[in-house]
Scaffold this motif. Structure first.
Motif, PDB file in Angstrom:
ATOM      1  N   ASN A  53       0.849  -1.186   0.000  1.00 20.86           N
ATOM      2  CA  ASN A  53       0.000   0.000   0.000  1.00 20.86           C
ATOM      3  C   ASN A  53       0.886   1.238   0.000  1.00 20.86           C
ATOM      4  O   ASN A  53       0.670   2.184   0.742  1.00 20.86           O
ATOM      5  CB  ASN A  53      -0.938   0.004   1.209  1.00 20.86           C
ATOM      6  CG  ASN A  53      -2.192   0.802   0.951  1.00 20.86           C
ATOM      7  OD1 ASN A  53      -2.434   1.251  -0.163  1.00 20.86           O
ATOM      8  ND2 ASN A  53      -2.999   1.007   1.975  1.00 20.86           N
ATOM      9  N   TYR A  54       1.952   1.170  -0.829  1.00 21.84           N
ATOM     10  CA  TYR A  54       2.901   2.263  -1.037  1.00 21.84           C
ATOM     11  C   TYR A  54       3.778   2.539   0.179  1.00 21.84           C
ATOM     12  O   TYR A  54       4.392   3.595   0.277  1.00 21.84           O
ATOM     13  CB  TYR A  54       2.166   3.558  -1.448  1.00 21.84           C
ATOM     14  CG  TYR A  54       1.330   3.395  -2.680  1.00 21.84           C
ATOM     15  CD1 TYR A  54       1.908   3.363  -3.936  1.00 21.84           C
ATOM     16  CD2 TYR A  54      -0.048   3.249  -2.601  1.00 21.84           C
ATOM     17  CE1 TYR A  54       1.140   3.207  -5.081  1.00 21.84           C
ATOM     18  CE2 TYR A  54      -0.826   3.084  -3.734  1.00 21.84           C
ATOM     19  CZ  TYR A  54      -0.223   3.067  -4.967  1.00 21.84           C
ATOM     20  OH  TYR A  54      -0.985   2.905  -6.095  1.00 21.84           O
ATOM     21  N   ASN A  58       6.730  -2.235   0.105  1.00 22.72           N
ATOM     22  CA  ASN A  58       6.942  -2.232  -1.350  1.00 22.72           C
ATOM     23  C   ASN A  58       8.448  -2.259  -1.622  1.00 22.72           C
ATOM     24  O   ASN A  58       9.036  -1.318  -2.142  1.00 22.72           O
ATOM     25  CB  ASN A  58       6.293  -1.001  -1.972  1.00 22.72           C
ATOM     26  CG  ASN A  58       6.277  -1.055  -3.489  1.00 22.72           C
ATOM     27  OD1 ASN A  58       6.435  -2.118  -4.087  1.00 22.72           O
ATOM     28  ND2 ASN A  58       6.090   0.094  -4.113  1.00 22.72           N
ATOM     29  N   VAL A 119      -1.425  -3.440  -5.318  1.00 19.31           N
ATOM     30  CA  VAL A 119      -1.809  -2.528  -4.240  1.00 19.31           C
ATOM     31  C   VAL A 119      -3.051  -3.074  -3.549  1.00 19.31           C
ATOM     32  O   VAL A 119      -4.073  -3.334  -4.189  1.00 19.31           O
ATOM     33  CB  VAL A 119      -2.086  -1.119  -4.788  1.00 19.31           C
ATOM     34  CG1 VAL A 119      -2.558  -0.189  -3.673  1.00 19.31           C
ATOM     35  CG2 VAL A 119      -0.839  -0.559  -5.457  1.00 19.31           C
ATOM     36  N   THR A 420       5.664  10.016  -4.032  1.00 19.68           N
ATOM     37  CA  THR A 420       4.970   8.802  -3.612  1.00 19.68           C
ATOM     38  C   THR A 420       4.167   8.256  -4.783  1.00 19.68           C
ATOM     39  O   THR A 420       3.776   9.005  -5.679  1.00 19.68           O
ATOM     40  CB  THR A 420       4.027   9.088  -2.421  1.00 19.68           C
ATOM     41  OG1 THR A 420       3.304   7.893  -2.110  1.00 19.68           O
ATOM     42  CG2 THR A 420       3.025  10.176  -2.747  1.00 19.68           C
ATOM     43  N   GLU A 421       3.952   6.950  -4.771  1.00 18.76           N
ATOM     44  CA  GLU A 421       3.100   6.337  -5.783  1.00 18.76           C
ATOM     45  C   GLU A 421       1.627   6.453  -5.410  1.00 18.76           C
ATOM     46  O   GLU A 421       0.752   6.061  -6.192  1.00 18.76           O
ATOM     47  CB  GLU A 421       3.472   4.865  -5.946  1.00 18.76           C
ATOM     48  CG  GLU A 421       4.882   4.640  -6.463  1.00 18.76           C
ATOM     49  CD  GLU A 421       5.216   3.160  -6.593  1.00 18.76           C
ATOM     50  OE1 GLU A 421       4.294   2.358  -6.814  1.00 18.76           O
ATOM     51  OE2 GLU A 421       6.392   2.815  -6.460  1.00 18.76           O
ATOM     52  N   ALA A 422       1.335   6.963  -4.231  1.00 19.73           N
ATOM     53  CA  ALA A 422      -0.046   7.121  -3.798  1.00 19.73           C
ATOM     54  C   ALA A 422      -0.758   8.139  -4.684  1.00 19.73           C
ATOM     55  O   ALA A 422      -0.114   8.970  -5.352  1.00 19.73           O
ATOM     56  CB  ALA A 422      -0.073   7.571  -2.338  1.00 19.73           C
ATOM     57  N   TRP A 449      -2.059   5.732   3.527  1.00 22.52           N
ATOM     58  CA  TRP A 449      -0.704   5.780   2.993  1.00 22.52           C
ATOM     59  C   TRP A 449       0.154   6.717   3.839  1.00 22.52           C
ATOM     60  O   TRP A 449      -0.346   7.393   4.740  1.00 22.52           O
ATOM     61  CB  TRP A 449      -0.716   6.268   1.539  1.00 22.52           C
ATOM     62  CG  TRP A 449      -1.261   5.263   0.587  1.00 22.52           C
ATOM     63  CD1 TRP A 449      -0.766   4.029   0.310  1.00 22.52           C
ATOM     64  CD2 TRP A 449      -2.437   5.397  -0.224  1.00 22.52           C
ATOM     65  NE1 TRP A 449      -1.539   3.384  -0.631  1.00 22.52           N
ATOM     66  CE2 TRP A 449      -2.570   4.197  -0.974  1.00 22.52           C
ATOM     67  CE3 TRP A 449      -3.393   6.390  -0.405  1.00 22.52           C
ATOM     68  CZ2 TRP A 449      -3.614   3.987  -1.870  1.00 22.52           C
ATOM     69  CZ3 TRP A 449      -4.424   6.176  -1.303  1.00 22.52           C
ATOM     70  CH2 TRP A 449      -4.524   4.985  -2.014  1.00 22.52           C
TER      71      TRP A 449
END
Length: 655
Positions: A53-54, A58, A119, A420-422, A449
């Protein structure tokens, strides 16, 4: 995990019992067939599914590569520490003749790195549910799932008999910090994945206790364990160990404490008997383990010795934000069969431009790109990552700071927002405390996140003391939300951080009483803001490259706003006195580790006690650090109270 699986799914019982008997009968027969056990190296195709979940779970490809290397080193008895095996067991230490290889082809025949990323909030649970998210055919691939949690364990695996009855749950789940030796893991934890693979190939714990049909589980280190066996002749009876006592003889003979199927964390070996048992599993049709290593399957998964597919160029760095003069370690994670490399670094000087693992030094502040071209002798692939490395000044340009968030460009001259990849990140919003703008997280839409921003170096070397103040506004969505705002400091350009204050959920973070669930929270007036202060920044942080970090860890609540950050001497900020008694804990509820933050004077100690509801003291420690971490994994589920110098904080321990 096994007991719970059968209790919740009683229809599996008969199938597991039948498969167990089949495998047991086959294993006994296999032991008498020496010609079937000679000269075969079993290659096992493997895919790692990163369920994240980022967050820290990960993990990077390089950590996966290291995990594969560690497993193969241990399985093939190539670990240098075999020289430390105690003499009575040294001759029994076996080359298991099993190797795992990352798949080069997925089930559809497409080129793959052997690593997938999905995710899901299930990463925080890490039980059998994660396998419903993604699973490659278990008779073709060993599926390994990497999660934030592994059902409260370091890892868990399905034994072959169980997998035969429930193939949709076949595979291994690992807590991310027990994978390999680098990244989020460490050298001490390197043997855990090998232990779980042992279960996958039908090895029990060395003290036994997983026999069908009773499904009983023997807790490690119980005196009654001498009555049970792990069904391997050359592993002596033992009650099991959680420490590395090399002279232990719990059942009358010397214990094989250095076995991978122990809990001692000093494992060095499998025995010859365990090797035979694993090979029997690999030749039995139970759970399809016998198909994994067949030539046709190795060809279909791209794990044979003959073929390498050049799919993609890619690389990772151990850090992306540094100060001038520091070094970054780059890893080539291109796949597969790479024979040549050509690195290009803007602004950096490399230790090599052709190796897979190199170090690059950056001497001038700026933002720089990196390019890597790889080839296999016939084809090439290239990748460029623009603005990949940020180099900050080694010394702060400011002796203090007042950040009002009113102007975007000056903000980014003084602060760094961590990518962030969020779906969201810290951003400017047209509402503030006695101002028109603040920095906020759209936590209402984003979910659970982590989001971080921190200052560039600040020169605090001329100050005799330092404090940080700011204004903030936050609402819960539900009364149980435990979103967390963490303020930390660094005196080594962000290589290490020390938490100095935590604002947590309903106790210290929320600024409005009512939970707001139907709409995104926006503070409507100054009564919905509060002021925060961090005053426990000791002299070791009064340096010319001090950095201040704000990290928000979401728990499904509503929006958070930050405004008017001030970094200066406490007198200049009108902070009347040092707060030396404030106490906070997180996370709450807790599973394995509880962090205690106590604002206190440097050099002072305090007595910390945890008390259960009966009034019994279950933990006691004399602490010197302002931030103390307590292992709570051995506490029973329930309610507890933390006591420190007359102050108390209740918390909940989950199972």
């Amino acid at each position: 995990m096994r007991h719970e699986m059968v209790q919740q799914n009683p229809e599996l019982h008969e199938g597991i019992a039948i498969a167990y008997e089949q495998l047991s009968t086959y294993t006994e027969w296999f032991k008498q067939q020496p010609t079937l056990r000679e000269g075969t190296t079993y290659i096992i195709p493997v895919v790692f599914h990163i369920i994240h979940n980022y967050g820290d779970e990960n993990i990077g490809d390089a950590q996966i590569y290291d995990a594969v290397k560690q497993v193969n080193t241990q399985m093939r008895k190539r670990n240098a520490d075999t020289t430390d095996i105690v003499s009575p067991f040294k001759a029994l230490a076996a080359d298991a003749e099993i190797e795992i290889r990352l798949a080069q082809l997925d089930p559809q025949g497409n080129c793959t790195s052997g690593i997938t990323r999905t995710v899901s909030d299930l990463t925080y649970i890490g039980d059998h549910q994660v396998k419903s998210l993604i699973q490659w055919p278990p008779d073709q691939y060993l599926n390994i799932y990497v999660c934030d949690a592994a059902a409260g364990l370091a890892g868990h695996a399905l034994l072959p008999a169980d997998a035969a009855a429930a193939p949709e749950w076949d595979g291994i789940v690992m807590q991310h910090s027990y994978v390999g030796t680098i990244g989020t893991s460490d050298y001490f934890r390197r043997t855990v994945l090998t232990h779980e693979i042992g279960h996958y190939f039908n090895l029990q714990h060395i003290w036994g206790g997983n026999n069908v049909p009773d499904y009983f589980y023997l807790t490690v280190a119980q005196a009654g364990n001498c009555e049970y066996d792990d069904e391997v002749e050359d592993t002596p009876l033992t009650i099991g160990w959680q420490t590395c006592n090399l002279s232990g003889a719990t059942c009358g003979t010397l214990d094989n404490v250095q076995n991978y199927m122990e809990y001692s964390y000093c494992a060095r070996m499998f025995t010859e008997g365990q090797k035979t048992r694993m090979h029997a599993c690999l030749n039995s049709p139970v759970a399809g383990r016998n198909n994994l290593w067949q030539p046709g399957n190795l060809l279909a998964t791209g794990t044979d010795d003959a073929t390498y597919y050049l799919c993609a160029a890619n690389f990772e760095a151990d850090k992306k934000i540094i100060c001038a003069g520091e070094t970054v370690e780059f890893s080539d994670v291109s796949y597969h069969g790479i024979e040549q490399r050509d690195w290009t670094f803007e602004g950096g000087t490399a230790s090599s431009y052709t190796d897979s693992l190199i170090e690059v030094t950056y001497t001038s502040p700026g933002v720089y790109g990196v390019t890597l071209e790889v080839g296999n002798g016939a084809e090439t692939e290239i990748i460029t990552k623009e603005e990949y490395i940020t180099v900050l000044p080694a010394q702060g340009a400011y002796s203090g700071m007042h950040e009002s968030f009113e102007h975007v460009d000056p903000f980014f001259e003084r602060w760094v927002r961590i990518p962030t990849e969020a779906p969201v990140n810290w951003d400017f919003t047209p509402v503030g405390f006695e101002s028109s703008t603040s920095f906020y997280i759209n936590n209402f839409e984003a979910g659970a996140w982590e989001y971080t921003f921190h200052s560039k170096p600040v020169d605090a070397s001329a100050l005799s003391d330092l404090a940080v103040t700011f204004d903030y506004a936050y609402a819960q969505r539900e009364t149980g939300n435990n979103d967390l705002l963490q303020i930390a400091v660094s005196n080594d350009c962000g290589n290490t951080w020390a938490t100095r204050k935590v604002f947590y959920g309903a106790s210290t973070l929320k600024t409005v009483d009512a939970a707001i669930s139907e709409e995104a929270f926006t503070p409507v007036d100054e009564t919905q803001w509060k002021s925060g202060a961090v005053t426990n920044i000791n002299a070791s942080y009064l340096v010319d490259n001090l950095m201040i970090r704000f990290r928000f860890i979401g728990d499904g609540g509503n929006n958070l706003y930050i405004d008017n950050i001030r970094i200066a001497h406490p007198d200049a900020l009108q902070v009347e006195e040092k707060m030396t008694g404030e106490l906070s804990v997180y996370p709450n509820p807790v599973t394995d580790q509880l962090t205690v933050i106590r604002e206190m004077e440097t050099g002072k100690s305090f007595l910390l006690r945890i008390v259960d509801l009966s009034g019994k003291v279950v933990y006691e420690e004399e602490a010197m650090q302002q931030e103390t971490t307590i292992f709570t994994g051995n506490l029973n589920q329930g309610y507890y109270v933390l006591h420190v110098d007359g102050k108390t904080v209740p918390f909940v321990k989950l199972k």
